[in-house]
Design a protein around this motif. Structure first.
Motif, PDB file in Angstrom:
ATOM      1  N   TRP A   1      38.266  32.957  56.518  1.00 25.13           N
ATOM      2  CA  TRP A   1      38.080  31.624  57.095  1.00 25.13           C
ATOM      3  C   TRP A   1      37.007  30.817  56.367  1.00 25.13           C
ATOM      4  CZ3 TRP A   1      37.728  36.021  60.395  1.00 25.13           C
ATOM      5  CH2 TRP A   1      36.437  36.518  60.588  1.00 25.13           C
ATOM      6  N   ASP A   2      36.305  31.473  55.425  1.00 26.73           N
ATOM      7  CA  ASP A   2      35.363  30.766  54.556  1.00 26.73           C
ATOM      8  C   ASP A   2      35.921  30.576  53.151  1.00 26.73           C
ATOM      9  OD1 ASP A   2      33.391  30.503  56.531  1.00 26.73           O
ATOM     10  OD2 ASP A   2      32.621  32.522  56.132  1.00 26.73           O
ATOM     11  N   GLY A   3      37.216  30.813  52.993  1.00 21.63           N
ATOM     12  CA  GLY A   3      37.870  30.544  51.712  1.00 21.63           C
ATOM     13  C   GLY A   3      38.241  31.773  50.909  1.00 21.63           C
ATOM     14  N   GLY A   4      37.607  32.919  51.161  1.00 17.65           N
ATOM     15  CA  GLY A   4      37.976  34.157  50.493  1.00 17.65           C
ATOM     16  C   GLY A   4      37.600  34.272  49.028  1.00 17.65           C
ATOM     17  N   ARG A   5      36.792  33.346  48.506  1.00 20.50           N
ATOM     18  CA  ARG A   5      36.452  33.382  47.080  1.00 20.50           C
ATOM     19  C   ARG A   5      35.480  34.519  46.771  1.00 20.50           C
ATOM     20  NH1 ARG A   5      32.803  30.478  49.623  1.00 20.50           N
ATOM     21  NH2 ARG A   5      30.664  30.330  48.851  1.00 20.50           N
ATOM     22  N   LEU A   6      35.417  34.906  45.502  1.00 20.68           N
ATOM     23  CA  LEU A   6      34.423  35.891  45.082  1.00 20.68           C
ATOM     24  C   LEU A   6      33.031  35.296  45.247  1.00 20.68           C
ATOM     25  CD1 LEU A   6      34.056  38.711  43.672  1.00 20.68           C
ATOM     26  CD2 LEU A   6      33.867  37.434  41.539  1.00 20.68           C
ATOM     27  N   LEU A   7      32.135  36.026  45.901  1.00 20.51           N
ATOM     28  CA  LEU A   7      30.781  35.542  46.157  1.00 20.51           C
ATOM     29  C   LEU A   7      29.837  35.953  45.030  1.00 20.51           C
ATOM     30  CD1 LEU A   7      30.418  36.426  49.950  1.00 20.51           C
ATOM     31  CD2 LEU A   7      30.725  34.139  48.981  1.00 20.51           C
ATOM     32  N   SER A   8      29.013  35.039  44.617  1.00 17.10           N
ATOM     33  CA  SER A   8      27.950  35.379  43.676  1.00 17.10           C
ATOM     34  C   SER A   8      26.808  36.033  44.439  1.00 17.10           C
ATOM     35  CB  SER A   8      27.448  34.118  42.983  1.00 17.10           C
ATOM     36  OG  SER A   8      26.801  33.268  43.922  1.00 17.10           O
ATOM     37  N   GLU A   9      25.898  36.649  43.713  1.00 17.60           N
ATOM     38  CA  GLU A   9      24.747  37.259  44.375  1.00 17.60           C
ATOM     39  C   GLU A   9      23.917  36.201  45.092  1.00 17.60           C
ATOM     40  OE1 GLU A   9      22.532  40.256  42.303  1.00 17.60           O
ATOM     41  OE2 GLU A   9      24.233  40.719  41.002  1.00 17.60           O
ATOM     42  N   ALA A  10      23.863  35.001  44.529  1.00 20.66           N
ATOM     43  CA  ALA A  10      23.109  33.915  45.162  1.00 20.66           C
ATOM     44  C   ALA A  10      23.713  33.518  46.505  1.00 20.66           C
ATOM     45  CB  ALA A  10      23.066  32.704  44.233  1.00 20.66           C
TER      46      ALA A  10
ATOM     47  N   GLY B   1      25.146  35.664  48.555  1.00 18.86           N
ATOM     48  CA  GLY B   1      25.204  36.825  49.420  1.00 18.86           C
ATOM     49  C   GLY B   1      26.161  37.908  48.966  1.00 18.86           C
ATOM     50  N   GLY B   2      26.670  37.789  47.727  1.00 16.31           N
ATOM     51  CA  GLY B   2      27.577  38.793  47.199  1.00 16.31           C
ATOM     52  C   GLY B   2      26.852  39.840  46.376  1.00 16.31           C
ATOM     53  N   TRP B   3      27.610  40.607  45.612  1.00 18.81           N
ATOM     54  CA  TRP B   3      27.044  41.686  44.810  1.00 18.81           C
ATOM     55  C   TRP B   3      27.962  41.958  43.620  1.00 18.81           C
ATOM     56  CZ3 TRP B   3      28.746  42.014  49.850  1.00 18.81           C
ATOM     57  CH2 TRP B   3      29.975  42.654  50.053  1.00 18.81           C
ATOM     58  N   SER B   4      27.497  42.745  42.690  1.00 16.98           N
ATOM     59  CA  SER B   4      28.298  43.106  41.526  1.00 16.98           C
ATOM     60  C   SER B   4      29.376  44.097  41.947  1.00 16.98           C
ATOM     61  CB  SER B   4      27.412  43.729  40.445  1.00 16.98           C
ATOM     62  OG  SER B   4      26.454  42.794  39.991  1.00 16.98           O
ATOM     63  N   THR B   5      30.585  43.908  41.421  1.00 19.06           N
ATOM     64  CA  THR B   5      31.716  44.750  41.798  1.00 19.06           C
ATOM     65  C   THR B   5      32.032  45.769  40.707  1.00 19.06           C
ATOM     66  OG1 THR B   5      33.352  43.217  40.873  1.00 19.06           O
ATOM     67  CG2 THR B   5      32.690  42.887  43.183  1.00 19.06           C
ATOM     68  N   VAL B   6      32.850  46.750  41.069  1.00 22.09           N
ATOM     69  CA  VAL B   6      33.263  47.797  40.134  1.00 22.09           C
ATOM     70  C   VAL B   6      34.777  47.915  40.164  1.00 22.09           C
ATOM     71  CG1 VAL B   6      31.101  49.082  40.406  1.00 22.09           C
ATOM     72  CG2 VAL B   6      33.053  49.610  41.889  1.00 22.09           C
ATOM     73  N   GLY B   7      35.322  48.515  39.104  1.00 22.98           N
ATOM     74  CA  GLY B   7      36.762  48.715  39.049  1.00 22.98           C
ATOM     75  C   GLY B   7      37.117  49.720  37.984  1.00 22.98           C
ATOM     76  N   PRO B   8      38.408  50.033  37.840  1.00 24.73           N
ATOM     77  CA  PRO B   8      38.810  50.977  36.796  1.00 24.73           C
ATOM     78  C   PRO B   8      38.612  50.420  35.402  1.00 24.73           C
ATOM     79  CG  PRO B   8      40.725  50.064  37.917  1.00 24.73           C
ATOM     80  CD  PRO B   8      39.531  49.627  38.693  1.00 24.73           C
ATOM     81  N   SER B   9      38.725  49.104  35.259  1.00 23.65           N
ATOM     82  CA  SER B   9      38.582  48.435  33.960  1.00 23.65           C
ATOM     83  C   SER B   9      37.839  47.122  34.155  1.00 23.65           C
ATOM     84  CB  SER B   9      39.957  48.158  33.342  1.00 23.65           C
ATOM     85  OG  SER B   9      40.675  49.351  33.131  1.00 23.65           O
ATOM     86  N   PRO B  10      37.216  46.610  33.114  1.00 24.67           N
ATOM     87  CA  PRO B  10      36.481  45.342  33.227  1.00 24.67           C
ATOM     88  C   PRO B  10      37.427  44.138  33.197  1.00 24.67           C
ATOM     89  CG  PRO B  10      36.277  46.193  31.006  1.00 24.67           C
ATOM     90  CD  PRO B  10      37.035  47.234  31.781  1.00 24.67           C
ATOM     91  N   ILE B  11      38.277  44.057  34.213  1.00 25.32           N
ATOM     92  CA  ILE B  11      39.268  42.984  34.321  1.00 25.32           C
ATOM     93  C   ILE B  11      39.103  42.334  35.686  1.00 25.32           C
ATOM     94  CG2 ILE B  11      41.723  42.405  34.281  1.00 25.32           C
ATOM     95  CD1 ILE B  11      42.197  45.069  32.808  1.00 25.32           C
ATOM     96  N   PRO B  12      38.784  41.052  35.764  1.00 21.44           N
ATOM     97  CA  PRO B  12      38.623  40.403  37.073  1.00 21.44           C
ATOM     98  C   PRO B  12      39.952  40.269  37.802  1.00 21.44           C
ATOM     99  CG  PRO B  12      38.449  38.785  35.317  1.00 21.44           C
ATOM    100  CD  PRO B  12      38.509  40.123  34.649  1.00 21.44           C
ATOM    101  N   HIS B  13      39.881  40.170  39.105  1.00 24.02           N
ATOM    102  CA  HIS B  13      41.094  40.008  39.909  1.00 24.02           C
ATOM    103  C   HIS B  13      41.749  38.661  39.615  1.00 24.02           C
ATOM    104  CE1 HIS B  13      43.860  40.338  43.267  1.00 24.02           C
ATOM    105  NE2 HIS B  13      43.402  39.203  43.785  1.00 24.02           N
ATOM    106  N   LYS B  14      40.937  37.624  39.494  1.00 26.57           N
ATOM    107  CA  LYS B  14      41.442  36.283  39.198  1.00 26.57           C
ATOM    108  C   LYS B  14      40.761  35.764  37.938  1.00 26.57           C
ATOM    109  CE  LYS B  14      42.269  34.773  43.977  1.00 26.57           C
ATOM    110  NZ  LYS B  14      41.895  33.772  45.003  1.00 26.57           N
ATOM    111  N   GLU B  15      41.486  34.977  37.193  1.00 31.63           N
ATOM    112  CA  GLU B  15      40.914  34.358  36.003  1.00 31.63           C
ATOM    113  C   GLU B  15      39.737  33.474  36.400  1.00 31.63           C
ATOM    114  OE1 GLU B  15      42.318  31.506  32.257  1.00 31.63           O
ATOM    115  OE2 GLU B  15      43.800  32.316  33.657  1.00 31.63           O
ATOM    116  N   GLY B  16      38.632  33.620  35.671  1.00 34.02           N
ATOM    117  CA  GLY B  16      37.443  32.837  35.952  1.00 34.02           C
ATOM    118  C   GLY B  16      36.441  33.521  36.847  1.00 34.02           C
ATOM    119  N   GLU B  17      36.835  34.642  37.485  1.00 30.85           N
ATOM    120  CA  GLU B  17      35.891  35.373  38.321  1.00 30.85           C
ATOM    121  C   GLU B  17      35.017  36.284  37.468  1.00 30.85           C
ATOM    122  OE1 GLU B  17      38.206  35.726  42.617  1.00 30.85           O
ATOM    123  OE2 GLU B  17      38.135  37.472  41.295  1.00 30.85           O
TER     124      GLU B  17
END
Length: 370
Positions: free
Chosen positions: A114-123, A125-141
């Protein structure tokens, strides 16, 4: 007897009917800790008539949460809060309680829907994410950090710790979340996993980490209690994870002692092209059931009692998981039983609510008063 309201058993867990309340994120926890909202939500749905309620995706470490409001089971405060809710359910409901263990991987650190669902920056209130490969979920993230051996070991251990906590608080069954583009699905899909080590490339390698997690969780959770796995049967993208690979994965899980496969789809990329219609994922559940010989749970736009009944009668799946329809109608199980001429458990406090022409709905025929 209505097929939908016939009993089913997984290990020592005997269920009164074939209805599960699907795990549905509420995005309402505080630092991963369940609160009054979860108590109201879970207790309400435990009185829905479903034999099994599955608590929403419950994350095994803080950086694995989808949003800052997502539920966790990674410290004592998380465990204590969920324990109180489970105790409350036990006092009021005959239904069993499952819990879905999850890690969001590169889809973590997101704003609430309900707040838009975008990737949050640390500023923000977000945090650094991890994954199997260094590929963002969406272009520009922001790019997730590729998990190294130490990171993989940490997450396996986190799943084990959460499984042990689940056992301690009396959870009847677990479901591993390997669907919807979250971490275990990310490892399976060539869209998200482009590693060059033993965890990437071939399907055998891409299945390796999810299977390691399953084995670790199975060893940590009481053997008499079942564990299922939710999968995305297809990425809905050319060259992605598909139903044939899902069947191979399900065969491996069956050999390792998985008790069911909960068959959903999609979520690994915004490029997916899904044509959704009532029961659109049921054919995937049918193929897994028929080709692997493992119980399946069908999900996805199942809203009507007779629709659910036909899924069981026609052998497409062994159970149905009801999500949004259950939120809209928290007595969905009661109304399904009434429609199908079945009996459903209800608390004594509500026995007088059954309509006059449905005197057998709750298995009681009279209610005295003064």
């Amino acid at each position: 007897m209505s097929a939908l309201f016939s009993p089913i058993r997984f290990r020592d867990l005997a269920l009164e009917n074939r209805i599960m309340v699907s795990p549905m994120c509420q995005y309402s926890a505080e630092d991963g800790v369940a609160n009054d909202w979860h108590s109201i939500h879970i207790n309400t749905l435990s009185l829905s008539g479903a034999a099994l309620i599955c608590i929403e995706a419950t994350h095994v470490e803080p950086v694995g949460r989808i949003t800052p409001g997502c539920l966790g089971l990674y410290n004592d405060r998380c465990e204590e809060a969920l324990a109180e809710i489970v105790k409350s359910v036990r006092r009021k409901s005959s239904g069993a309680v499952a819990l879905q263990l999850a890690h969001a991987g590169r889809k973590a650190s997101s704003a609430r829907p309900w707040d838009g669902g975008r990737l949050l920056s640390e500023a923000d209130g977000g945090w650094s994410t991890v994954g199997p490969s260094p590929i963002p979920h969406k272009e520009g993230e922001a790019t997730p950090a590729e998990l190294n051996q130490a990171g993989l070991a940490r997450i396996r251990s986190a799943f084990v710790d959460a499984a042990k906590r689940s056992g301690r608080i009396g959870i009847d069954a677990l479901e591993l979340h390997a669907a919807h583009g979250y971490l275990l699905h990310q490892f399976l899909s060539p869209i998200a996993n482009q590693r060059a080590d033993e965890y990437g490339g071939s399907i055998e390698n891409r299945m390796r980490f999810p299977l390691e997690v399953f084995d670790a969780v199975r060893s940590a959770f009481p053997r008499e209690r079942p564990i299922g796995v939710r999968v995305s049967a297809t990425d809905w993208i050319e060259g992605g994870w598909d139903i044939d690979q899902t069947i191979r994965f399900a065969r491996e899980l069956k050999e390792r002692g998985a008790d069911w496969i909960d068959v959903s789809s999609g979520g690994v990329s915004p490029q997916q092209k899904i044509v959704a219609n009532p029961g659109y994922q049921v054919p995937f559940a049918r193929r897994v059931k028929q080709e692997v010989g493992i119980p399946t749970i069908a999900v996805g736009l199942i809203t009507e009692a007779r629709q659910a009944q036909s899924i069981i009668v026609d052998g497409h799946a062994d159970m149905v998981a009801i999500g949004r329809a259950m939120l809209y109608d928290p007595r969905w199980g009661w109304h399904a039983a009434a429609d199908l001429g079945a009996t459903v458990n209800a608390p004594r406090q509500y026995w007088r609510s059954q309509p006059a022409h449905l005197r057998e709905l709750f298995g009681c025929t009279q209610f005295g008063s003064r």
